[in-house]
Design a protein around this motif. Structure first.
Motif, mmCIF file in Angstrom:
data_model
loop_
_atom_site.group_PDB
_atom_site.id
_atom_site.type_symbol
_atom_site.label_atom_id
_atom_site.label_comp_id
_atom_site.label_asym_id
_atom_site.label_seq_id
_atom_site.Cartn_x
_atom_site.Cartn_y
_atom_site.Cartn_z
ATOM 1 N N ALA A 2 -21.305 3.705 -22.993
ATOM 2 C CA ALA A 2 -22.332 2.541 -22.410
ATOM 3 C C ALA A 2 -21.436 1.241 -21.251
ATOM 4 C CB ALA A 2 -23.011 2.000 -23.121
ATOM 5 N N PRO A 3 -22.534 1.660 -20.051
ATOM 6 C CA PRO A 3 -22.018 0.415 -19.883
ATOM 7 C C PRO A 3 -21.735 -1.272 -20.272
ATOM 8 C CG PRO A 3 -23.774 1.658 -19.131
ATOM 9 C CD PRO A 3 -23.452 1.912 -19.674
ATOM 10 N N GLN A 4 -20.438 -1.995 -20.119
ATOM 11 C CA GLN A 4 -20.381 -3.573 -20.325
ATOM 12 C C GLN A 4 -20.271 -4.308 -19.869
ATOM 13 O OE1 GLN A 4 -18.444 -2.034 -23.857
ATOM 14 N NE2 GLN A 4 -19.176 -0.594 -23.033
ATOM 15 N N ARG A 5 -20.228 -5.253 -20.806
ATOM 16 C CA ARG A 5 -20.842 -6.646 -19.767
ATOM 17 C C ARG A 5 -19.835 -6.897 -18.676
ATOM 18 N NH1 ARG A 5 -23.205 -11.441 -21.246
ATOM 19 N NH2 ARG A 5 -24.075 -10.890 -23.773
ATOM 20 N N GLU A 6 -17.867 -5.359 -19.373
ATOM 21 C CA GLU A 6 -17.487 -6.106 -17.548
ATOM 22 C C GLU A 6 -17.846 -5.427 -16.099
ATOM 23 O OE1 GLU A 6 -15.707 -6.996 -21.919
ATOM 24 O OE2 GLU A 6 -16.722 -5.081 -20.600
ATOM 25 N N TRP A 7 -19.176 -4.708 -16.546
ATOM 26 C CA TRP A 7 -19.768 -4.340 -15.349
ATOM 27 C C TRP A 7 -19.657 -4.971 -14.807
ATOM 28 C CZ3 TRP A 7 -21.068 1.194 -15.981
ATOM 29 C CH2 TRP A 7 -20.266 2.117 -16.412
ATOM 30 N N PHE A 8 -20.592 -6.505 -15.499
ATOM 31 C CA PHE A 8 -21.158 -7.109 -13.985
ATOM 32 C C PHE A 8 -20.335 -8.826 -13.666
ATOM 33 C CE2 PHE A 8 -24.626 -4.607 -16.680
ATOM 34 C CZ PHE A 8 -25.444 -4.715 -16.298
ATOM 35 N N GLU A 9 -19.365 -8.230 -14.717
ATOM 36 C CA GLU A 9 -18.149 -9.268 -13.755
ATOM 37 C C GLU A 9 -17.248 -9.360 -13.230
ATOM 38 O OE1 GLU A 9 -19.514 -11.627 -17.999
ATOM 39 O OE2 GLU A 9 -17.561 -10.251 -18.059
ATOM 40 N N LYS A 10 -16.902 -7.859 -13.006
ATOM 41 C CA LYS A 10 -15.579 -7.409 -12.420
ATOM 42 C C LYS A 10 -15.764 -6.363 -10.845
ATOM 43 C CE LYS A 10 -12.171 -8.449 -16.100
ATOM 44 N NZ LYS A 10 -11.263 -8.294 -17.337
ATOM 45 N N ASP A 11 -15.168 -7.154 -10.334
ATOM 46 C CA ASP A 11 -15.272 -5.607 -8.933
ATOM 47 C C ASP A 11 -13.803 -4.636 -9.317
ATOM 48 O OD1 ASP A 11 -15.645 -6.680 -5.933
ATOM 49 O OD2 ASP A 11 -15.599 -4.945 -6.553
ATOM 50 N N TYR A 12 -13.901 -3.635 -9.941
ATOM 51 C CA TYR A 12 -13.742 -2.446 -9.681
ATOM 52 C C TYR A 12 -12.781 -2.151 -8.614
ATOM 53 C CZ TYR A 12 -14.422 -2.570 -15.158
ATOM 54 O OH TYR A 12 -14.849 -2.902 -16.264
ATOM 55 N N TYR A 13 -13.731 -2.239 -7.720
ATOM 56 C CA TYR A 13 -12.624 -1.547 -6.472
ATOM 57 C C TYR A 13 -12.244 -2.937 -5.955
ATOM 58 C CZ TYR A 13 -17.084 1.616 -6.433
ATOM 59 O OH TYR A 13 -17.757 2.668 -7.344
ATOM 60 N N LYS A 14 -12.287 -3.495 -5.988
ATOM 61 C CA LYS A 14 -11.271 -5.202 -5.409
ATOM 62 C C LYS A 14 -9.657 -4.634 -6.469
ATOM 63 C CE LYS A 14 -11.547 -9.860 -4.741
ATOM 64 N NZ LYS A 14 -11.824 -11.147 -5.101
ATOM 65 N N ILE A 15 -9.617 -4.448 -7.552
ATOM 66 C CA ILE A 15 -9.090 -4.421 -8.842
ATOM 67 C C ILE A 15 -8.440 -3.045 -8.166
ATOM 68 C CG2 ILE A 15 -8.563 -3.476 -11.104
ATOM 69 C CD1 ILE A 15 -10.394 -5.592 -12.277
ATOM 70 N N LEU A 16 -8.834 -1.976 -7.576
ATOM 71 C CA LEU A 16 -8.164 -0.821 -7.387
ATOM 72 C C LEU A 16 -7.304 -0.821 -5.345
ATOM 73 C CD1 LEU A 16 -10.285 1.301 -9.358
ATOM 74 C CD2 LEU A 16 -7.564 1.276 -9.489
ATOM 75 N N GLY A 17 -8.299 -1.663 -5.149
ATOM 76 C CA GLY A 17 -7.914 -3.041 -3.399
ATOM 77 C C GLY A 17 -8.434 -1.079 -2.709
ATOM 78 N N VAL A 18 -9.901 -0.562 -2.885
ATOM 79 C CA VAL A 18 -10.457 0.103 -2.341
ATOM 80 C C VAL A 18 -11.996 -0.460 -2.043
ATOM 81 C CG1 VAL A 18 -8.640 2.468 -2.524
ATOM 82 C CG2 VAL A 18 -11.368 1.156 -4.094
ATOM 83 N N SER A 19 -12.232 -0.155 -1.133
ATOM 84 C CA SER A 19 -13.557 -0.530 -1.000
ATOM 85 C C SER A 19 -14.605 0.223 -1.331
ATOM 86 C CB SER A 19 -14.128 -0.183 0.644
ATOM 87 O OG SER A 19 -14.637 1.406 1.533
ATOM 88 N N ASP A 20 -15.789 -0.113 -1.368
ATOM 89 C CA ASP A 20 -16.569 0.563 -2.612
ATOM 90 C C ASP A 20 -17.325 1.395 -2.546
ATOM 91 O OD1 ASP A 20 -19.641 -1.811 -2.469
ATOM 92 O OD2 ASP A 20 -18.226 -0.844 -0.479
ATOM 93 N N THR A 21 -17.326 1.878 -0.663
ATOM 94 C CA THR A 21 -17.263 3.351 -0.080
ATOM 95 C C THR A 21 -16.345 4.285 -0.197
ATOM 96 O OG1 THR A 21 -17.410 2.288 2.155
ATOM 97 C CG2 THR A 21 -19.288 1.799 1.128
ATOM 98 N N ALA A 22 -14.796 3.710 -0.553
ATOM 99 C CA ALA A 22 -13.972 5.184 -1.178
ATOM 100 C C ALA A 22 -14.766 5.731 -1.774
ATOM 101 C CB ALA A 22 -13.044 4.304 -2.289
#
Ligand SMILES: [Zn+2]
Ligand SMILES: [Zn+2]
Length: 381
Positions: A2-22
């Motif tokens: 299920a979607p987690q609270r972290e989803w609202f708090e973390k920028d996974y794209y940034k963590i991976l160093g890619v743009s959100d349109t990657a």
């Protein structure tokens, strides 16, 4: 998952160093590069790298998954907090009617509970079948490792062989025949869930067409029949820390069976079996050793050469009048762990000869004559 609270708090794209349109390919490429650099095997004893590795893995677990990524994007679109909408409690999350989600009408104080309920896809929640649709965590596996006494004490890098489910090597786990790609599910448009509006609330149910995956495989991979998994014999590197005990379970996170439908891998538990040593014993991080001495050595004192586990013997000064069973501590010659080294505990044992020559017997008798009291006087008998 299920979607987690972290989803609202973390920028996974940034963590991976890619743009959100990657593209999915770019994301995978970025993840593989980071995973290689940060892998615990390449960074022993580096907690910062380990944390980063976990963060990167968690990010890829979501945005590298074609069914979770749309959900994550959706969650991000709804924004971290519906500020001023719906009157959410401080620290809570309020999504009022007509909120930024556009058609997502939530009003919840516990987002995890709400989303957990909304997006739950059978299987691991609510008593459904244990192999339901949607992402499934891989199996936890257990394997055994036999170690010599010295390897257990000093630590060793080794490997274990096991057979388990791994990501399919033909389709790289996607389940789609190479050259084809899973298509977005037309029924749920890739969201994996269908909305069911009931007045103020909008409930979601897993999409029946794609079983909650958000995508459909039209051309299944011939190797794995679309499961994305293969049963394979594989070798896993294991770093055994110094000082492991017999029967210890060492957890290797994420080295268990591969997850299903993009779920995370399970853990691998390595159970150690430590062979006994003919000379040394273990008492926590201390090593133990029994050294026999003669009566005359114990009575007169001597210099005792004792072996250590790392090979170089040490000399122990036995004072005159050493009792049998006395323990001498050789500092720092025990098991060397990260916390420091244990000691070598040497127990001196007076060996009594089972046979005496005539001369020896006479000498011992002469010695006995000189003792005027026995060590048992205090027993009063
Ligand atoms: Zn395959
Ligand atoms: Zn669907």
């Amino acid at each position: 998952m299920a979607p987690q609270r972290e989803w609202f708090e973390k920028d996974y794209y940034k963590i991976l160093g890619v743009s959100d349109t990657a593209t999915a390919k770019e994301i995978t490429k970025a993840y593989r590069k980071l995973a290689r650099e940060l892998h615990p095997d390449a960074n022993p004893d580096n907690p910062a790298a380990e944390d980063r590795f976990k963060e990167v893995s968690a990010a890829y677990d979501v945005v590298g998954d074609e069914s979770k990524r749309p959900e994550y994007d959706e969650a991000r679109r709804m924004g971290p907090v519906g500020a001023g909408l719906g009157g959410g409690a401080p620290g809570g999350f309020g999504f009022g009617t007509g909120g930024p989600g556009g058609g997502q009408n939530f009003n919840a104080t516990d987002l995890n509970d709400l989303l957990g309920g909304l997006f739950s896809r059978g299987g691991r929640r609510g008593g459904g079948p244990s192999r339901g649709p949607g992402p499934q965590r891989g199996d936890d596996l257990e394997t055994e490792l036999h170690l010599t006494f010295a390897d257990a004490a000093k630590g060793i890098e080794t490997s274990v062989n096991l057979t388990s489910e791994v990501g399919c090597s033909t389709c790289l786990g996607s389940g789609a025949k190479p050259g084809t790609a899973p298509v977005t599910c037309p029924q749920c448009n890739g969201r994996g869930v269908l909305d069911d509006n009931q007045g103020f609330f909008s409930f979601s149910t897993p999409c029946p067409q794609c079983a909650g995956r958000g995508s459909l495989i039209t051309d299944p991979c011939p190797t794995c029949n679309g499961t994305g998994l293969e049963h394979k014999r594989r070798q896993v590197k294991v770093r055994i820390p110094a000082g492991v005990k017999d029967g210890q379970r060492i957890r290797l996170k994420g080295r268990g069976g591969a997850g299903r439908n993009g779920g995370p891998a399970g853990d691998l538990y390595v159970v150690t079996h430590v062979a006994p040593d003919p000379l040394f014993g273990r008492d926590g991080d201390n090593l133990t050793l029994v050294v026999p001495v003669t009566f005359s050595e114990a009575a007169l004192g001597t210099k005792l050469k004792v072996p250590t586990l790392d090979g170089a013997p040490v000399t122990l000064k036995l004072p005159a009048g050493t009792s049998s069973g006395r323990v001498f501590r050789v500092k720092g010659k025990g098991v060397e762990t990260r916390k420091g080294a244990g000691d070598l505990l040497v127990t001196v044992e007076v060996a009594v000869p089972t046979k005496l020559s005539k001369e020896q017997k006479a000498a011992v008798e002469a010695l006995a004559e000189t003792f005027t009291e026995t060590p048992r006087d205090h027993l009063g008998v």
